[in-house]
Scaffold this active site. Structure first.
Site, PDB file in Angstrom:
ATOM      1  N   ASP A  15      -1.335   0.821   4.612  1.00  0.00           N
ATOM      2  CA  ASP A  15      -2.504   0.466   3.801  1.00  0.00           C
ATOM      3  C   ASP A  15      -3.184  -0.822   4.240  1.00  0.00           C
ATOM      4  O   ASP A  15      -3.631  -1.623   3.422  1.00  0.00           O
ATOM      5  CB  ASP A  15      -2.111   0.381   2.308  1.00  0.00           C
ATOM      6  CG  ASP A  15      -1.449   1.658   1.851  1.00  0.00           C
ATOM      7  OD1 ASP A  15      -1.984   2.730   2.162  1.00  0.00           O
ATOM      8  OD2 ASP A  15      -0.383   1.586   1.210  1.00  0.00           O
ATOM      9  N   GLU A  16      -3.276  -1.022   5.544  1.00  0.00           N
ATOM     10  CA  GLU A  16      -3.919  -2.237   6.072  1.00  0.00           C
ATOM     11  C   GLU A  16      -5.424  -2.047   6.273  1.00  0.00           C
ATOM     12  O   GLU A  16      -6.083  -2.909   6.845  1.00  0.00           O
ATOM     13  CB  GLU A  16      -3.296  -2.626   7.430  1.00  0.00           C
ATOM     14  CG  GLU A  16      -1.799  -2.896   7.407  1.00  0.00           C
ATOM     15  CD  GLU A  16      -0.986  -1.643   7.719  1.00  0.00           C
ATOM     16  OE1 GLU A  16      -1.574  -0.536   7.740  1.00  0.00           O
ATOM     17  OE2 GLU A  16       0.230  -1.766   7.940  1.00  0.00           O
ATOM     18  N   HIS A  46      -6.160   7.702   3.802  1.00  0.00           N
ATOM     19  CA  HIS A  46      -7.086   6.940   4.639  1.00  0.00           C
ATOM     20  C   HIS A  46      -8.452   6.864   3.959  1.00  0.00           C
ATOM     21  O   HIS A  46      -9.152   7.862   3.844  1.00  0.00           O
ATOM     22  CB  HIS A  46      -7.179   7.585   6.029  1.00  0.00           C
ATOM     23  CG  HIS A  46      -5.931   7.357   6.850  1.00  0.00           C
ATOM     24  ND1 HIS A  46      -5.712   7.911   8.077  1.00  0.00           N
ATOM     25  CD2 HIS A  46      -4.847   6.594   6.596  1.00  0.00           C
ATOM     26  CE1 HIS A  46      -4.533   7.505   8.542  1.00  0.00           C
ATOM     27  NE2 HIS A  46      -3.988   6.708   7.652  1.00  0.00           N
ATOM     28  N   THR A 132       6.020   9.636  -0.964  1.00  0.00           N
ATOM     29  CA  THR A 132       4.740  10.037  -1.559  1.00  0.00           C
ATOM     30  C   THR A 132       4.801  11.439  -2.157  1.00  0.00           C
ATOM     31  O   THR A 132       3.833  11.905  -2.742  1.00  0.00           O
ATOM     32  CB  THR A 132       3.632  10.014  -0.484  1.00  0.00           C
ATOM     33  OG1 THR A 132       4.036  10.863   0.596  1.00  0.00           O
ATOM     34  CG2 THR A 132       3.374   8.619   0.042  1.00  0.00           C
ATOM     35  N   GLN A 199       0.629   5.359   8.519  1.00  0.00           N
ATOM     36  CA  GLN A 199       1.695   4.461   8.089  1.00  0.00           C
ATOM     37  C   GLN A 199       1.680   3.184   8.962  1.00  0.00           C
ATOM     38  O   GLN A 199       0.605   2.704   9.262  1.00  0.00           O
ATOM     39  CB  GLN A 199       3.067   5.161   8.105  1.00  0.00           C
ATOM     40  CG  GLN A 199       3.210   6.236   7.031  1.00  0.00           C
ATOM     41  CD  GLN A 199       2.537   7.544   7.387  1.00  0.00           C
ATOM     42  OE1 GLN A 199       2.696   8.051   8.478  1.00  0.00           O
ATOM     43  NE2 GLN A 199       1.788   8.096   6.468  1.00  0.00           N
ATOM     44  N   ALA A 273      -3.835   5.273  -2.404  1.00  0.00           N
ATOM     45  CA  ALA A 273      -4.883   6.287  -2.246  1.00  0.00           C
ATOM     46  C   ALA A 273      -4.293   7.691  -2.331  1.00  0.00           C
ATOM     47  O   ALA A 273      -4.990   8.650  -2.636  1.00  0.00           O
ATOM     48  CB  ALA A 273      -5.593   6.098  -0.909  1.00  0.00           C
ATOM     49  N   THR A 275      -1.073   8.380  -4.050  1.00  0.00           N
ATOM     50  CA  THR A 275      -0.307   8.593  -5.283  1.00  0.00           C
ATOM     51  C   THR A 275      -0.879   7.848  -6.486  1.00  0.00           C
ATOM     52  O   THR A 275      -0.463   8.108  -7.617  1.00  0.00           O
ATOM     53  CB  THR A 275       1.134   8.089  -5.083  1.00  0.00           C
ATOM     54  OG1 THR A 275       1.060   6.692  -4.762  1.00  0.00           O
ATOM     55  CG2 THR A 275       1.838   8.820  -3.953  1.00  0.00           C
ATOM     56  N   PRO A 278       0.507   1.536  -8.331  1.00  0.00           N
ATOM     57  CA  PRO A 278       0.137   0.146  -8.036  1.00  0.00           C
ATOM     58  C   PRO A 278       0.934  -0.322  -6.824  1.00  0.00           C
ATOM     59  O   PRO A 278       2.138  -0.079  -6.746  1.00  0.00           O
ATOM     60  CB  PRO A 278       0.564  -0.630  -9.286  1.00  0.00           C
ATOM     61  CG  PRO A 278       1.145   0.340 -10.229  1.00  0.00           C
ATOM     62  CD  PRO A 278       1.191   1.695  -9.608  1.00  0.00           C
ATOM     63  N   LYS A 305     -10.023  -6.994   4.887  1.00  0.00           N
ATOM     64  CA  LYS A 305     -10.002  -7.384   3.472  1.00  0.00           C
ATOM     65  C   LYS A 305      -9.990  -8.906   3.266  1.00  0.00           C
ATOM     66  O   LYS A 305      -9.387  -9.417   2.325  1.00  0.00           O
ATOM     67  CB  LYS A 305      -8.834  -6.705   2.755  1.00  0.00           C
ATOM     68  CG  LYS A 305      -8.998  -5.169   2.726  1.00  0.00           C
ATOM     69  CD  LYS A 305      -8.042  -4.457   1.835  1.00  0.00           C
ATOM     70  CE  LYS A 305      -8.568  -4.228   0.447  1.00  0.00           C
ATOM     71  NZ  LYS A 305      -7.829  -3.187  -0.305  1.00  0.00           N
ATOM     72  N   SER A 379     -12.892  -7.981   9.173  1.00  0.00           N
ATOM     73  CA  SER A 379     -13.588  -7.108   8.227  1.00  0.00           C
ATOM     74  C   SER A 379     -13.498  -7.738   6.852  1.00  0.00           C
ATOM     75  O   SER A 379     -12.456  -8.260   6.466  1.00  0.00           O
ATOM     76  CB  SER A 379     -12.943  -5.717   8.259  1.00  0.00           C
ATOM     77  OG  SER A 379     -13.272  -5.006   7.090  1.00  0.00           O
TER      78      SER A 379
HETATM   79  P1  IMP Z   1       7.025   9.609   2.818  1.00  0.00           P
HETATM   80  O1  IMP Z   1       6.272   9.335   4.072  1.00  0.00           O
HETATM   81  O2  IMP Z   1       6.195  10.321   1.775  1.00  0.00           O
HETATM   82  O3  IMP Z   1       8.356  10.281   3.060  1.00  0.00           O
HETATM   83  O4  IMP Z   1       7.397   8.193   2.146  1.00  0.00           O
HETATM   84  C1  IMP Z   1       8.316   7.267   2.745  1.00  0.00           C
HETATM   85  C2  IMP Z   1       7.871   5.822   2.471  1.00  0.00           C
HETATM   86  O5  IMP Z   1       6.704   5.547   3.229  1.00  0.00           O
HETATM   87  C3  IMP Z   1       7.507   5.545   1.010  1.00  0.00           C
HETATM   88  O6  IMP Z   1       7.872   4.230   0.703  1.00  0.00           O
HETATM   89  C4  IMP Z   1       5.988   5.699   1.003  1.00  0.00           C
HETATM   90  O7  IMP Z   1       5.384   4.992  -0.062  1.00  0.00           O
HETATM   91  C5  IMP Z   1       5.655   5.094   2.355  1.00  0.00           C
HETATM   92  N1  IMP Z   1       4.387   5.611   2.875  1.00  0.00           N
HETATM   93  C6  IMP Z   1       4.157   6.794   3.467  1.00  0.00           C
HETATM   94  N2  IMP Z   1       2.867   6.905   3.843  1.00  0.00           N
HETATM   95  C7  IMP Z   1       2.280   5.737   3.507  1.00  0.00           C
HETATM   96  C8  IMP Z   1       0.953   5.218   3.668  1.00  0.00           C
HETATM   97  O8  IMP Z   1       0.052   5.855   4.222  1.00  0.00           O
HETATM   98  N3  IMP Z   1       0.763   3.965   3.172  1.00  0.00           N
HETATM   99  C9  IMP Z   1       1.739   3.215   2.601  1.00  0.00           C
HETATM  100  N4  IMP Z   1       2.983   3.655   2.437  1.00  0.00           N
HETATM  101  C10 IMP Z   1       3.254   4.904   2.883  1.00  0.00           C
END
Ligand code: IMP
Length: 407
Positions: A15-16, A46, A132, A199, A273, A275, A278, A305, A379
Site C-alpha cells: 500500500d505504498e 491498486h 485478505t 504487495q 482497498a 478489505t 483500518p 503521499k 508524489s
Molecule cells: P494474502 O496475500 O491474502 O494471503 O495475505 C497475506 C498478508 O499479506 C496479509 O497480512 C495481507 O494483509 C497482506 N497483503 C496481501 N496483499 C496486500 C496488499 O496489496 N497490500 C497490503 N497488504 C497485503
C-alpha cells in the site's frame, strides 16, 4: 517520455501507492508499452485516479487505457479469480467507452486459477494470519503441490470446471486475449515494459517475516520466473511513503499506537482497498528500508503521499534498531526501534516546493539509504500533475516534469 523497461515494487509493507506511480508512468509514456503484473492476485488493491475518478483494480495492471499506446499483460506468476477479472474488464470497458481496452489486455494461460474452494478455505487464514481472504495462499499451495489448475488447462481437458471455462469464454468474447509470454516476444521487443509489483519486498514469501507474508514473488525473481528473463529491468523503483502502513498480523516495529498514528490514518485514508480494514500506522523505518533495498535490488526511490504529512512540525522516524539492521525477515520479530523526531515541511506542490525542510527530509532518506539509491520522484496527491521527477546538482534539488523539464 519513454520509460524503457522498469520495475515498480513496494519497499515497505504494501500500500505504498505503487498503482498511482505506475499509472503516471503509463499516462506519460507515448511509446508502445505494456504494464505487466507478474505475481499475486486479487489480494492487491491498486488505487488510481483518472480525471479525478477513483479506480480500484485488484487484477488488471494500473495501465492508462485512455492512452492508445498502452497495453496490459497478466503474467504466469499470477493467481487469477476469473469472475473478478471479468468484472474488472467490464468496468474498465465501460469507463473508457470506445477505447477498446479489453482488446489491449492479454493473459498468460500459464497463470493459475483461484477456484471457489480456495476462497472458502482462505477464510481461516483471515483469522490466523490476517490474510485478505482472496484464496491466494490455497491457490499457490495447490500450484506447488502439483494439483493446481492453469488457465490453459481449461482449454485442454474436460476439467468438469464448466463454470471456469465459461468465464474464459466470456473474457474472450469481450476481446481479452490469452497468449503465452513467449508468443508475445515480438511485441515486447518493440515496447517499453513497465513491471508492476504487487504487495512488497517485506510481504514476499522469502524476504518477509514468515509466516506473516503473502504467497507471491514480489521482487525481481518473480519477473524472471514469469518468463521475462530476456527483459529484466535495470531500473527498479522502490515506492515508499514518509510513514509506514501494514495490514495483517506481521511484526511492525515502528507502529505508532497514538494520536499521530490515528491522525495519519484519517488524513491518509489508510483503510484497505481490498478489505476495508483500518491499516496499522507506523513511522518511516530506515533499517527495514535498507533491508528492502538490498533484497529487492532497488535502484531508485519514489516518495508518495507527502501531502499527508503537510504542516506537521515533527515527524517520527526510525534510523536504527537497538541491535543493528535486519538481515533476515525473522529479525523483525525481535527488532527494537529507536524512534526519533525529524522536522516536517509546510507544504508541497509543483509551484511551492521551496521549503528547505522538505529537501532536508529527502536528504535524510538518501543519507539513511547509504547513497545506494536516489529519490527520483515525488508524489503529493492523486492527479497527473501531483507527481514529478526530482533533479539535483550538488546540494540543490528541484522538480522536473515527466520529460525532465524544470518546473
Ligand atoms: P494474502 O496475500 O491474502 O494471503 O495475505 C497475506 C498478508 O499479506 C496479509 O497480512 C495481507 O494483509 C497482506 N497483503 C496481501 N496483499 C496486500 C496488499 O496489496 N497490500 C497490503 N497488504 C497485503
Amino acid at each position: 517520455m519513454r520509460t524503457g523497461n522498469i520495475a515498480v515494487i513496494g519497499a515497505q509493507l504494501g500500500d505504498e501507492a505503487k498503482a498511482r506511480t505506475v499509472h503516471w508512468f503509463s499516462q506519460h509514456n507515448h511509446n508502445r508499452h505494456y504494464v505487466i503484473r507478474w505475481s499475486g492476485g486479487a489480494n492487491a488493491g491498486h488505487t488510481l485516479y483518472h480525471n479525478g475518478k477513483k479506480i480500484v483494480r485488484h487484477l488488471l495492471p494500473s495501465a492508462d487505457f485512455s492512452n492508445p499506446d498502452c497495453h496490459a499483460f497478466l503474467g504466469s506468476g499470477m493467481v487469477i479469480n476469473l469472475e473478478e477479472l471479468l468484472q474488472e474488464v467490464k468496468d474498465t470497458d465501460a469507463m473508457f467507452p470506445g477505447a477498446g481496452a479489453p482488446y489491449r489486455i492479454t493473459v498468460d494461460p500459464d497463470a493459475f486459477v483461484v477456484l471457489p474452494k480456495h476462497l472458502k478455505e482462505d477464510k481461516e487464514n483471515v483469522v490466523k494470519f490476517g490474510s485478505t481472504g482472496r484464496g491466494i495462499s490455497p491457490c499457490y499451495r495447490d500450484k506447488v503441490n502439483r494439483c493446481g489448475i492453469k488457465i490453459g488447462d481449461l482449454f485442454k481437458f474436460d476439467t468438469s470446471l464448466e463454470d471456469q471455462r465459461d468465464l474464459v469464454q466470456a473474457l474472450m468474447n469481450k476481446g481479452v486475449r490469452f497468449s503465452y509470454a513467449v508468443r508475445e516476444a515480438i511485441m515486447f521487443d518493440r515496447s517499453d515494459l513497465i513491471f508492476e509489483g504487487a504487495q512488497s519486498v517485506m510481504l514476499d514469501q522469502n524476504f518477509g517475516a514468515y509466516p506473516y507474508v503473502s504467497s507471491g514473488e514480489c521482487t525481481l525473481g518473480g519477473i524472471f520466473n514469469a518468463g521475462f528473463a530476456q527483459y529484466m529491468p535495470k531500473t527498479v523503483y522502490g515506492v515508499i511513503k514518509p510513514y509506514t502502513t501494514a495490514v495483517g498480523k506481521m511484526p511492525f516495529p515502528t507502529e505508532q499506537l497514538n494520536d499521530w498514528g490515528n491522525k495519519v490514518r484519517e488524513q491518509g485514508h489508510e483503510f484497505g482497498a481490498t478489505t476495508g480494514r483500518p491499516r496499522r500506522i507506523g513511522a518511516l523505518d530506515f533499517p527495514a528500508l535498507r533491508y528492502s533495498i538490498a533484497k529487492g535490488g532497488i535502484t531508485h526511490l519514489i516518495l508518495t503521499k507527502l501531502d499527508i504529512l503537510n504542516g506537521m512540525e515533527n515527524i517520527p522516524v526510525c534510523r536504527n534498531y537497538e541491535h543493528g539492521d535486519p538481515i533476515s525477515g525473522q529479525d523483525f520479530f525481535s527488532a527494537k526501534p529507536v524512534i526519533e523526531e525529524t522536522k516536517g515541511w509546510k507544504t508541497i506542490d509543483d509551484k511551492d516546493y521551496s521549503d528547505e525542510q522538505l529537501w532536508n527530509f529527502i536528504r535524510l532518506v538518501e543519507g539513511e539509504t547509504k547513497g545506494e539509491t536516489i529519490v527520483s520522484h515525488l508524489s503529493w496527491g492523486t492527479g497527473e500533475k501531483e507527481m514529478t521527477g526530482v533533479a539535483s546538482y550538488g546540494d540543490s534539488y528541484w522538480l522536473v516534469d515527466a520529460e525532465g523539464k524544470q518546473l
